[in-house]
Design a protein around this motif. Structure first.
Motif, mmCIF file in Angstrom:
data_model
loop_
_atom_site.group_PDB
_atom_site.id
_atom_site.type_symbol
_atom_site.label_atom_id
_atom_site.label_comp_id
_atom_site.label_asym_id
_atom_site.label_seq_id
_atom_site.Cartn_x
_atom_site.Cartn_y
_atom_site.Cartn_z
ATOM 1 N N HIS A 3 53.020 -22.247 9.822
ATOM 2 C CA HIS A 3 51.726 -22.422 10.488
ATOM 3 C C HIS A 3 51.828 -22.074 11.975
ATOM 4 N N THR A 4 52.944 -22.411 12.590
ATOM 5 C CA THR A 4 53.141 -22.113 14.009
ATOM 6 C C THR A 4 53.112 -20.611 14.253
ATOM 7 N N ASP B 227 51.777 -30.191 8.764
ATOM 8 C CA ASP B 227 52.204 -30.074 7.376
ATOM 9 C C ASP B 227 53.388 -31.001 7.144
ATOM 10 N N ILE C 233 50.697 -25.632 20.431
ATOM 11 C CA ILE C 233 50.589 -26.185 19.088
ATOM 12 C C ILE C 233 50.684 -27.705 19.160
ATOM 13 N N VAL D 227 51.674 -31.111 16.783
ATOM 14 C CA VAL D 227 52.531 -31.359 15.629
ATOM 15 C C VAL D 227 52.701 -32.855 15.391
ATOM 16 N N ASP E 233 45.114 -22.395 3.532
ATOM 17 C CA ASP E 233 45.689 -21.642 4.638
ATOM 18 C C ASP E 233 44.753 -20.544 5.140
ATOM 19 N N ARG F 100 42.326 -22.005 7.494
ATOM 20 C CA ARG F 100 42.970 -22.285 8.789
ATOM 21 C C ARG F 100 42.987 -21.015 9.648
ATOM 22 N N ARG F 101 43.377 -19.904 9.059
ATOM 23 C CA ARG F 101 43.465 -18.662 9.834
ATOM 24 C C ARG F 101 42.075 -18.229 10.319
ATOM 25 N N ALA G 157 49.543 -19.440 14.116
ATOM 26 C CA ALA G 157 48.757 -19.892 15.268
ATOM 27 C C ALA G 157 49.113 -19.114 16.524
ATOM 28 N N VAL H 38 49.292 -27.612 13.706
ATOM 29 C CA VAL H 38 50.139 -26.933 12.719
ATOM 30 C C VAL H 38 50.723 -28.005 11.796
ATOM 31 N N VAL I 40 55.692 -26.172 8.690
ATOM 32 C CA VAL I 40 55.093 -26.204 10.019
ATOM 33 C C VAL I 40 55.466 -24.951 10.805
ATOM 34 N N ALA J 206 58.732 -21.754 18.766
ATOM 35 C CA ALA J 206 57.286 -21.571 18.904
ATOM 36 C C ALA J 206 56.922 -20.531 19.958
#
Length: 310
Positions: free
Chosen positions: A93-94, A84, A105, A107, A58, A61-62, A97, A82, A90, A131
């Motif tokens: 992650h959203t 997963d 995003i 998905v 993670d 990712r960031r 992001a 995002v 998810v 989102a």
């Protein structure tokens, strides 16, 4: 729920350069972004399959999000994968992001456990409700074991849940059916359809797709931009010729042969090509992918030379 004007053109899935100790190489990543922008791309997709998202912690990712979105500074939209296994993961992650400034995003269906189409639809609806940015579906049945049906996708578009689709199913028949149904419906708004099949972009555009998300576009963004622009102006002969040149270049993805999985071979080849072109500092890939050896990297170089890229 948030919708957007239709995405079109070339939106490459950005590779994630790594240092030898497998941290994100932010210097190489910004050079890669500049290379793509210089190629004339219309957007960027980070944290997709070609970004090795399935292998990244993670924190990595960031770092990718902050580096790319900060460097692009609004020049083109940056879409964030995002991806997963479940809706709560998810959603986490959203949130990250969107906080980083992603324009949209991307998905997949949930995976690991088998999901019913009703559960997949609920997944997309839950994400769109929270989102605050457009949501693009990612059809990747080979990895998530669920095919996204055209009817469901277009119904979700009509309800303002989905802004578009990245189709990496490799199923041109179903893609054509979706594009036909999209033309026949008046309620789906600006639902954008992008092909992730880099070897058949010309035929997808001829069928009515709006653009492409080509992994090989990391190596040769200029070629894909030429291809999509030729298709957009109806110059199908030029589009075919450019596509065939790119098909020949894509042979580099198979240099690993049977010594490794196709993912290791393709990702290793893309990164070797970027390294040989002087765009990234190291061709490292994230474990458990197997690295290319010196002979295989040499074959990548020959493909680049034949394509006029070295």
């Amino acid at each position: 729920m948030t919708t957007a004007t239709a995405l079109t053109g070339v939106i490459p899935p950005v590779c994630t350069p790594l240092t030898p100790n497998l941290e994100v190489d932010t210097g190489s990543l910004t050079r890669l972004v500049d290379h793509l922008l210089d190629g004339g791309v219309d957007g960027l997709f980070v944290l997709g399959s070609t970004s090795e998202v399935a292998f990244l912690p993670d924190g990595h990712r960031r770092t990718v999000l902050d580096t790319v979105i900060g460097h692009v500074a609004g020049q083109v939209p940056v879409l964030a994968g995002v991806i997963d296994m479940t809706t709560p993961r998810v959603l986490d992650h959203t949130r990250v992001a969107v906080e980083a400034g992603a324009a949209a995003i991307v998905v997949t269906a949930p995976f690991y456990t088998r999901t019913h189409p009703v559960e997949i639809e609920a997944h997309f609806r839950a994400l769109a409700a929270r989102a605050g940015v457009p949501v693009y579906a990612y059809d990747l049945p080979v990895s998530v074991h669920s095919k996204l049906g055209a009817g469901m996708l277009l119904d979700l578009a009509a309800d303002g849940v989905l802004a578009g689709l990245k189709d990496s199913s490799g199923d041109d028949g179903n893609l054509r059916g979706l594009l036909l149904e999209r033309r026949e419906r008046a309620d789906v708004g600006s639902f954008s359809v992008l092909t992730g099949s880099e070897l058949t972009v010309d035929s997808a555009m001829w069928m009515g797709a709006d653009g492409a998300v080509p992994g090989l576009g990391n190596v040769d963004p200029h070629g894909y931009v030429r291809l999509v622009r030729a298709a957009a102006r109806g110059d199908w002969e030029a589009a075919r010729e450019e596509q065939e040149r790119l098909v020949r270049l894509f042979r580099l993805a198979f240099v690993g042969g049977t010594r490794m999985g196709l993912n290791s071979s393709a990702m290793g080849a893309f990164k070797a090509a970027l390294h040989l072109r002087g765009i990234i500092d190291h061709p490292a890939t994230m474990p458990p992918q197997i690295p290319l050896n010196e002979t295989e990297v040499g074959r990548v170089g020959k493909y680049l030379a034949t394509a006029g890229l070295l």
